[in-house]
Each structure stands twice: as C-alpha cells, then as structure tokens.
Design a protein around this motif. Structure first.
Motif, PDB file in Angstrom:
ATOM      1  N   THR A 126       0.839  -1.199   0.000  1.00  0.00           N
ATOM      2  CA  THR A 126       0.000   0.000   0.000  1.00  0.00           C
ATOM      3  C   THR A 126       0.872   1.246   0.000  1.00  0.00           C
ATOM      4  O   THR A 126       1.724   1.397   0.884  1.00  0.00           O
ATOM      5  N   PRO A 127       0.681   2.152  -0.965  1.00  0.00           N
ATOM      6  CA  PRO A 127       1.437   3.409  -0.942  1.00  0.00           C
ATOM      7  C   PRO A 127       1.056   4.226   0.294  1.00  0.00           C
ATOM      8  O   PRO A 127      -0.131   4.416   0.586  1.00  0.00           O
ATOM      9  N   VAL A 128       2.048   4.718   1.017  1.00  0.00           N
ATOM     10  CA  VAL A 128       1.824   5.474   2.242  1.00  0.00           C
ATOM     11  C   VAL A 128       2.720   6.706   2.232  1.00  0.00           C
ATOM     12  O   VAL A 128       3.907   6.625   1.913  1.00  0.00           O
ATOM     13  N   ASP A 129       2.147   7.849   2.583  1.00  0.00           N
ATOM     14  CA  ASP A 129       2.919   9.091   2.677  1.00  0.00           C
ATOM     15  C   ASP A 129       3.366   9.389   4.101  1.00  0.00           C
ATOM     16  O   ASP A 129       4.405  10.014   4.314  1.00  0.00           O
ATOM     17  N   LEU A 130       2.550   8.957   5.067  1.00  0.00           N
ATOM     18  CA  LEU A 130       2.785   9.353   6.451  1.00  0.00           C
ATOM     19  C   LEU A 130       2.392   8.220   7.388  1.00  0.00           C
ATOM     20  O   LEU A 130       1.331   7.618   7.232  1.00  0.00           O
ATOM     21  N   LEU A 131       3.258   7.930   8.371  1.00  0.00           N
ATOM     22  CA  LEU A 131       2.933   6.972   9.421  1.00  0.00           C
ATOM     23  C   LEU A 131       2.524   7.728  10.680  1.00  0.00           C
ATOM     24  O   LEU A 131       3.245   8.632  11.127  1.00  0.00           O
ATOM     25  N   LEU A 132       1.377   7.371  11.240  1.00  0.00           N
ATOM     26  CA  LEU A 132       1.001   7.838  12.568  1.00  0.00           C
ATOM     27  C   LEU A 132       1.394   6.707  13.501  1.00  0.00           C
ATOM     28  O   LEU A 132       0.666   5.726  13.659  1.00  0.00           O
ATOM     29  N   LEU A 133       2.578   6.825  14.086  1.00  0.00           N
ATOM     30  CA  LEU A 133       3.289   5.687  14.664  1.00  0.00           C
ATOM     31  C   LEU A 133       3.370   5.751  16.177  1.00  0.00           C
ATOM     32  O   LEU A 133       4.028   6.642  16.736  1.00  0.00           O
ATOM     33  N   ASP A 134       2.730   4.797  16.845  1.00  0.00           N
ATOM     34  CA  ASP A 134       2.901   4.647  18.282  1.00  0.00           C
ATOM     35  C   ASP A 134       4.301   4.087  18.532  1.00  0.00           C
ATOM     36  O   ASP A 134       4.748   3.176  17.834  1.00  0.00           O
ATOM     37  N   LEU A 135       4.991   4.616  19.536  1.00  0.00           N
ATOM     38  CA  LEU A 135       6.376   4.197  19.759  1.00  0.00           C
ATOM     39  C   LEU A 135       6.500   2.933  20.592  1.00  0.00           C
ATOM     40  O   LEU A 135       7.576   2.325  20.627  1.00  0.00           O
ATOM     41  N   HIS A 136       5.432   2.517  21.248  1.00  0.00           N
ATOM     42  CA  HIS A 136       5.500   1.316  22.082  1.00  0.00           C
ATOM     43  C   HIS A 136       4.651   0.217  21.444  1.00  0.00           C
ATOM     44  O   HIS A 136       3.438   0.141  21.661  1.00  0.00           O
ATOM     45  N   LEU A 137       5.308  -0.625  20.652  1.00  0.00           N
ATOM     46  CA  LEU A 137       4.638  -1.701  19.938  1.00  0.00           C
ATOM     47  C   LEU A 137       5.012  -3.037  20.560  1.00  0.00           C
ATOM     48  O   LEU A 137       6.088  -3.167  21.156  1.00  0.00           O
ATOM     49  N   PRO A 138       4.167  -4.048  20.434  1.00  0.00           N
ATOM     50  CA  PRO A 138       4.449  -5.335  21.083  1.00  0.00           C
ATOM     51  C   PRO A 138       5.678  -6.050  20.551  1.00  0.00           C
ATOM     52  O   PRO A 138       6.253  -6.888  21.245  1.00  0.00           O
ATOM     53  N   ASP A 139       6.104  -5.713  19.334  1.00  0.00           N
ATOM     54  CA  ASP A 139       7.272  -6.405  18.768  1.00  0.00           C
ATOM     55  C   ASP A 139       8.465  -5.469  18.583  1.00  0.00           C
ATOM     56  O   ASP A 139       9.348  -5.733  17.766  1.00  0.00           O
ATOM     57  N   GLY A 140       8.497  -4.380  19.349  1.00  0.00           N
ATOM     58  CA  GLY A 140       9.668  -3.508  19.287  1.00  0.00           C
ATOM     59  C   GLY A 140       9.304  -2.043  19.408  1.00  0.00           C
ATOM     60  O   GLY A 140       8.138  -1.655  19.305  1.00  0.00           O
ATOM     61  N   HIS A 141      10.314  -1.232  19.631  1.00  0.00           N
ATOM     62  CA  HIS A 141      10.115   0.207  19.754  1.00  0.00           C
ATOM     63  C   HIS A 141       9.820   0.811  18.380  1.00  0.00           C
ATOM     64  O   HIS A 141      10.370   0.377  17.358  1.00  0.00           O
ATOM     65  N   GLY A 142       8.958   1.829  18.362  1.00  0.00           N
ATOM     66  CA  GLY A 142       8.592   2.455  17.098  1.00  0.00           C
ATOM     67  C   GLY A 142       9.770   3.052  16.362  1.00  0.00           C
ATOM     68  O   GLY A 142       9.814   3.024  15.122  1.00  0.00           O
ATOM     69  N   LEU A 143      10.761   3.577  17.088  1.00  0.00           N
ATOM     70  CA  LEU A 143      11.931   4.134  16.412  1.00  0.00           C
ATOM     71  C   LEU A 143      12.772   3.049  15.753  1.00  0.00           C
ATOM     72  O   LEU A 143      13.423   3.296  14.742  1.00  0.00           O
ATOM     73  N   GLN A 144      12.772   1.852  16.317  1.00  0.00           N
ATOM     74  CA  GLN A 144      13.456   0.731  15.656  1.00  0.00           C
ATOM     75  C   GLN A 144      12.779   0.423  14.320  1.00  0.00           C
ATOM     76  O   GLN A 144      13.448   0.145  13.322  1.00  0.00           O
ATOM     77  N   LEU A 145      11.450   0.469  14.324  1.00  0.00           N
ATOM     78  CA  LEU A 145      10.711   0.270  13.077  1.00  0.00           C
ATOM     79  C   LEU A 145      11.058   1.368  12.077  1.00  0.00           C
ATOM     80  O   LEU A 145      11.329   1.094  10.900  1.00  0.00           O
ATOM     81  N   ALA A 146      11.068   2.626  12.531  1.00  0.00           N
ATOM     82  CA  ALA A 146      11.387   3.736  11.634  1.00  0.00           C
ATOM     83  C   ALA A 146      12.786   3.583  11.055  1.00  0.00           C
ATOM     84  O   ALA A 146      13.013   3.827   9.861  1.00  0.00           O
ATOM     85  N   ARG A 147      13.733   3.144  11.882  1.00  0.00           N
ATOM     86  CA  ARG A 147      15.106   2.961  11.407  1.00  0.00           C
ATOM     87  C   ARG A 147      15.183   1.868  10.345  1.00  0.00           C
ATOM     88  O   ARG A 147      15.844   2.028   9.303  1.00  0.00           O
TER      89      ARG A 147
END
Length: 235
Positions: free
Chosen positions: A57-78
C-alpha cells in the motif's frame, strides 16, 4: 481540494496508523478521516504488520505509536529507512524523553503527539504537516526556508494564569477526561492532591478554554454544587 480548516492539496495524503491498542487505533483512523486532505489507508497493530502493509500500500505518512508489542517504534522507523521506505512519521507516545525526540528527528519523525491528545491536537499537527509538504519550488531566500520549516512547529502555548503550572494542569486534564460522570472541585482536589480552592482555579481555567463545562448539581441542602465534565467534542 480546499477546506476552511485545511490547506489545498493535489491528492489526499495517505496515512497508515500503527497502534497496538485496537480502540486507540480505531480512534486515530477516525481522526485522520476527519481532516480534509488526509485519508487513512489502513491500520497495523505491530511493526511486522506495518511492514507488510507498506509492501502493498502506498503510504505518505505513518502515525506511529512508539511502544509496539514487537519492538520500539523508532526501531521500526530505522529499519524502514534502511529498506528504502520514505514515508514521514508523526510519533504518538506517552513518553517524554527528549533523547528519544532527538533520535527520532534523524529517522524522519516530523512531529510528536503526546498521549492523551484530542482530535484538535492531531488535526493541528496534520494540517501543519500538509502545509510543510505542500511547499514546493525554489526558495527565494532564508525567510522562505524558515517559513516552510516553521509550518511544522506548533504555536507556542499561551501563558498560564499566575499560580497555575503546566504539570498540574496536565494531571487535572487527564483526571477530568477520565471521569465520565464529571467531578466536583472537592473530588478533583482529592484525586490530584491539591486544595479545593486550587482545584477550582484549574477547573475554571479549563472552562474558560472551552475544554470543560460546568453544571449545578441539585438535590442537596443548601447551594447546589458545581460538577465539571470534559467537553465530549474535545475527547
């Protein structure tokens, strides 16, 4: 498209909501859909699910919670940056660690929204992001570059009346929001650990700001007591 509450955009900005709490995720999708120029293209409850959705799915913007069950949101962003995904990020968090804020800047985090937040707060961030994203062409000088960057910054909060503090106001706000039946000044004072007079000052400040409504509670001997309730539209 043009709206009095948002800037004109060529096409809707596509937002993926990444939030592990299903109720909060549904609310964030609803909020995004209420802002002209934005569309929620989906929601994910884990980082892995977000990655799968981004693959299709094309996405322009993530509204990202930083505390996810499988890791920190910044780890996902990285990991997304390393994999070549270029979607910007508005981080949603209850954490107030400025070290995390600084780290996020290098990973495409353009805004932070602290929980709990209202629709009006998120709408402001999204509209400012759209203004920044819509800036195009070559800047004529430093002033124009500064104006484009300033679109991402929230306005400075208005000074609080003398004697009121930001941290206490935040505690009062959260307490009143969570009290479905409302609170009296005495009830708030007990819940927050402040005097009744101080509680009433904070409550009246929220009334003046349009965030809280007050109504008399009848049925008792003497003067009716005032009950303060969070304004539903601000939830």
């Amino acid at each position: 498209m043009t709206d009095a509450t948002g800037p004109a955009v060529a096409h809707p900005i596509r937002v993926l909501v990444v939030e592990d709490d299903p109720v909060a995720a549904d609310a964030h999708v609803l909020y995004v859909g209420r802002v002209p120029g934005f569309v929620a293209v989906g929601k994910a409850h884990t980082g892995a699910e977000a990655r799968r959705m981004l693959d299709r799915t094309p996405v322009d913007l993530l509204l990202l919670d930083l505390h996810l069950p499988d890791g920190h949101g910044l780890q996902l962003a990285r990991s997304l940056r390393a994999a070549g995904y270029h979607a910007d990020v508005i981080a949603v968090t209850s954490a107030r660690d400025l070290t995390v804020v600084r780290e996020g800047v290098s990973l495409g985090v353009v805004q932070y929204v602290l929980k709990p937040f209202t629709f009006a707060t998120l709408r402001d961030r999204l509209v400012r992001y759209a203004e920044f994203r819509g800036a195009a062409g070559e800047a004529s000088g430093q002033d124009e570059v500064d104006r484009a960057l300033a679109a991402l910054r929230a306005p400075s909060p208005a000074a609080l009346p003398k004697g009121l503090s930001g941290p206490t106001l935040e505690r009062v706000t959260v307490t009143v929001r969570e009290a479905d039946e409302g609170l009296t000044a005495a009830g708030l004072a007990e819940a927050v650990g402040i005097s009744r007079i101080t509680a009433r000052r904070y409550l009246e400040h929220l009334v003046d700001a349009g965030r809280v409504e007050r109504k008399p509670l009848y049925g008792q001997v003497g003067r009716p007591e005032l009950v303060y309730r969070w304004v539903a539209a601000g939830r």
